[in-house]
Design an enzyme around this catalytic site. Structure first.
Site, PDB file in Angstrom:
ATOM      1  N   ASP A  61       0.822  -1.222   0.000  1.00 16.87           N
ATOM      2  CA  ASP A  61       0.000   0.000   0.000  1.00 16.87           C
ATOM      3  C   ASP A  61       0.851   1.266   0.000  1.00 16.87           C
ATOM      4  O   ASP A  61       0.327   2.359   0.197  1.00 16.87           O
ATOM      5  CB  ASP A  61      -0.943   0.002   1.205  1.00 16.87           C
ATOM      6  CG  ASP A  61      -0.182   0.015   2.529  1.00 16.87           C
ATOM      7  OD1 ASP A  61       1.070  -0.004   2.492  1.00 16.87           O
ATOM      8  OD2 ASP A  61      -0.823   0.056   3.586  1.00 16.87           O
ATOM      9  N   ARG A 110      11.969  26.333  -0.719  1.00 18.35           N
ATOM     10  CA  ARG A 110      11.572  27.488  -1.526  1.00 18.35           C
ATOM     11  C   ARG A 110      10.258  28.126  -1.077  1.00 18.35           C
ATOM     12  O   ARG A 110      10.040  29.304  -1.251  1.00 18.35           O
ATOM     13  CB  ARG A 110      11.533  27.099  -3.009  1.00 18.35           C
ATOM     14  CG  ARG A 110      12.937  26.963  -3.587  1.00 18.35           C
ATOM     15  CD  ARG A 110      12.946  26.411  -4.991  1.00 18.35           C
ATOM     16  NE  ARG A 110      12.729  24.969  -5.018  1.00 18.35           N
ATOM     17  CZ  ARG A 110      12.766  24.238  -6.113  1.00 18.35           C
ATOM     18  NH1 ARG A 110      12.998  24.799  -7.270  1.00 18.35           N
ATOM     19  NH2 ARG A 110      12.578  22.936  -6.060  1.00 18.35           N
ATOM     20  N   ASP A 151      19.310  34.661 -12.128  1.00 21.32           N
ATOM     21  CA  ASP A 151      18.340  35.497 -11.402  1.00 21.32           C
ATOM     22  C   ASP A 151      19.017  36.142 -10.202  1.00 21.32           C
ATOM     23  O   ASP A 151      20.139  35.786  -9.844  1.00 21.32           O
ATOM     24  CB  ASP A 151      17.104  34.689 -10.975  1.00 21.32           C
ATOM     25  CG  ASP A 151      17.462  33.454 -10.179  1.00 21.32           C
ATOM     26  OD1 ASP A 151      18.459  33.487  -9.432  1.00 21.32           O
ATOM     27  OD2 ASP A 151      16.753  32.441 -10.298  1.00 21.32           O
ATOM     28  N   LYS A 164      15.038  37.506 -13.515  1.00 23.28           N
ATOM     29  CA  LYS A 164      14.096  36.450 -13.935  1.00 23.28           C
ATOM     30  C   LYS A 164      12.715  36.704 -13.336  1.00 23.28           C
ATOM     31  O   LYS A 164      12.604  37.148 -12.204  1.00 23.28           O
ATOM     32  CB  LYS A 164      14.616  35.090 -13.454  1.00 23.28           C
ATOM     33  CG  LYS A 164      13.685  33.929 -13.736  1.00 23.28           C
ATOM     34  CD  LYS A 164      14.334  32.601 -13.388  1.00 23.28           C
ATOM     35  CE  LYS A 164      14.069  32.196 -11.954  1.00 23.28           C
ATOM     36  NZ  LYS A 164      14.694  30.917 -11.601  1.00 23.28           N
ATOM     37  N   SER A 175      15.690  22.315 -12.197  1.00 19.98           N
ATOM     38  CA  SER A 175      14.536  21.435 -12.008  1.00 19.98           C
ATOM     39  C   SER A 175      13.887  21.184 -13.378  1.00 19.98           C
ATOM     40  O   SER A 175      14.223  20.208 -14.053  1.00 19.98           O
ATOM     41  CB  SER A 175      13.574  22.087 -11.023  1.00 19.98           C
ATOM     42  OG  SER A 175      12.458  21.262 -10.840  1.00 19.98           O
ATOM     43  N   THR A 176      13.038  22.083 -13.827  1.00 22.81           N
ATOM     44  CA  THR A 176      12.442  21.901 -15.167  1.00 22.81           C
ATOM     45  C   THR A 176      13.431  22.275 -16.272  1.00 22.81           C
ATOM     46  O   THR A 176      13.238  21.935 -17.428  1.00 22.81           O
ATOM     47  CB  THR A 176      11.212  22.808 -15.353  1.00 22.81           C
ATOM     48  OG1 THR A 176      11.645  24.176 -15.333  1.00 22.81           O
ATOM     49  CG2 THR A 176      10.183  22.595 -14.256  1.00 22.81           C
ATOM     50  N   GLY A 177      14.455  23.032 -15.917  1.00 23.13           N
ATOM     51  CA  GLY A 177      15.449  23.476 -16.894  1.00 23.13           C
ATOM     52  C   GLY A 177      15.059  24.759 -17.614  1.00 23.13           C
ATOM     53  O   GLY A 177      15.845  25.308 -18.395  1.00 23.13           O
TER      54      GLY A 177
HETATM   55  C1  R5P Z   1      15.281  29.307  -8.102  1.00 20.08           C
HETATM   56  O1  R5P Z   1      15.281  30.519  -8.008  1.00 20.08           O
HETATM   57  C2  R5P Z   1      16.501  28.477  -8.331  1.00 20.08           C
HETATM   58  O2  R5P Z   1      17.685  29.157  -8.089  1.00 20.08           O
HETATM   59  C3  R5P Z   1      16.544  27.913  -9.732  1.00 20.08           C
HETATM   60  O3  R5P Z   1      16.811  28.944 -10.649  1.00 20.08           O
HETATM   61  C4  R5P Z   1      15.255  27.242 -10.082  1.00 20.08           C
HETATM   62  O4  R5P Z   1      14.842  26.374  -9.068  1.00 20.08           O
HETATM   63  C5  R5P Z   1      15.382  26.514 -11.389  1.00 20.08           C
HETATM   64  O5  R5P Z   1      14.176  25.953 -11.709  1.00 20.08           O
HETATM   65  P1  R5P Z   1      13.834  25.479 -13.169  1.00 20.08           P
HETATM   66  O6  R5P Z   1      14.946  24.590 -13.630  1.00 20.08           O
HETATM   67  O7  R5P Z   1      12.542  24.729 -12.999  1.00 20.08           O
HETATM   68  O8  R5P Z   1      13.677  26.692 -14.013  1.00 20.08           O
END
Ligand code: R5P
Length: 291
Positions: free
Chosen positions: A34, A93, A167, A190, A221-223
């Site tokens: 489960d 975050r 950013d 950003k 993360s997502t890039g």
């Molecule tokens: C957020 O401000 C972090 O420093 C990264 O820039 C952010 O987590 C990157 O996320 P993603 O790859 O999804 O754009």
């Protein structure tokens, strides 16, 4: 001290134990049909300091439950001190209620660590408004950084670099690394509209003709942040675009997308992957050496 690798800490735990000349053990982790977790500490922890190594990626929530079950069990079995070394620590975050009714996850998850651990060591946590980790956790908390290692990697592998932070908050990594290697740097601006929609803009011109642009950030993360940044750098004439991050989360096919866009990606091994070429185990070992 005994070093115990949790399920997502095995890629570093043994190395950390070896360099500290301490005993290493792996937490035995199973899952019931489960999806409940079952953990077992396979070594004697009575009267010992126990350092659990857990990086919180992929099944992030399972990683949290696992670490808490392990820590609580160690306390019950008589451990003297229970330590968490987190190469990547999540939920940092969401540090305020952005919309009415939202959970302030950072505070809640840090509170769990406070409850079950005597000390916590976190590699480059993503902290926004409050940057002092000792103000996030009530338990003893130490912030570790891979900046030195990233600077060393650039020095060794990339000629004529210009360091780019995508950013405002990336200055903690990008500007710091640039100063270490004596390179020019720029911090861009950003705006994030959603997980997959970000806008990056240049606030001050920079000439990148025949130079290697190196984007340095803490998390991919997502890039999307890196993809948008790379578009600007290309327009400015960058010869090659490199990207170095601490935590390569790389959700879905983001690593493939970055490569397709011609970006050379490298990360540290806080999260294992095929591009995790910078080893942080030494930084973690050194922080645990006095325990
Ligand atoms: C957020 O401000 C972090 O420093 C990264 O820039 C952010 O987590 C990157 O996320 P993603 O790859 O999804 O754009």
């Amino acid at each position: 001290m005994i070093v115990v690798s949790c399920s997502h800490g095995r890629h570093l735990g043994r190395k950390i134990a070896e360099s500290l000349h301490k005993k290493h053990s792996s937490l035995v982790v199973g899952k019931f049909p489960d999806s409940e977790l079952k953990v077992r500490i396979g070594c004697d922890v009575k009267n010992k300091d126990v350092a659990f190594i857990q990086s919180f990626y992929k099944d992030v929530n399972d990683c949290i439950v696992e670490a808490i079950l392990a820590a609580h069990t160690a306390i019950e079995l008589g451990a003297k001190k229970v330590i968490l070394a987190a190469p990547y620590f999540p939920y940092m975050r969401q540090d305020k209620r952005f919309r009415k009714g939202e959970a302030i996850s950072q505070r809640i998850i840090a509170g769990l660590v406070d409850k079950y651990f005597d000390e916590v060591y976190v590699m480059d946590p993503h902290l926004h408004r409050e940057d002092r980790i000792e103000h996030i956790f009530k338990t003893k908390a130490v912030k570790l950084t891979a900046n030195n290692l990233i600077a060393g990697y650039i020095r060794k592998h990339i000629k004529n670099p210009v360091i780019i932070g995508p950013d405002v908050e990336s200055y903690k990594w990008a500007r710091n690394v640039a100063e270490m290697i004596g390179a020019e740097s720029r911090i861009l601006r950003k705006k994030r509209y959603s997980s997959y929609r970000v806008e990056v803009r240049l606030n001050k011109k920079i000439n990148l003709k025949n130079r290697n642009a190196v984007i340095v950030d803490d998390i991919i993360s997502t890039g999307q942040t890196i993809l948008e940044t790379a578009k600007i750098l290309r327009k400015l004439g960058a010869k090659k675009i490199h990207c170095i991050c601490v935590h390569g989360i790389f959700v879905n096919d983001s690593l493939a997308k970055l490569r397709k866009a011609g970006i050379k990606v490298v990360s540290t091994n806080t999260i294992p992957s095929e591009v995790a070429k910078i080893d942080v185990s030494g930084v973690i070992s050194r922080s645990l050496v006095t325990i």
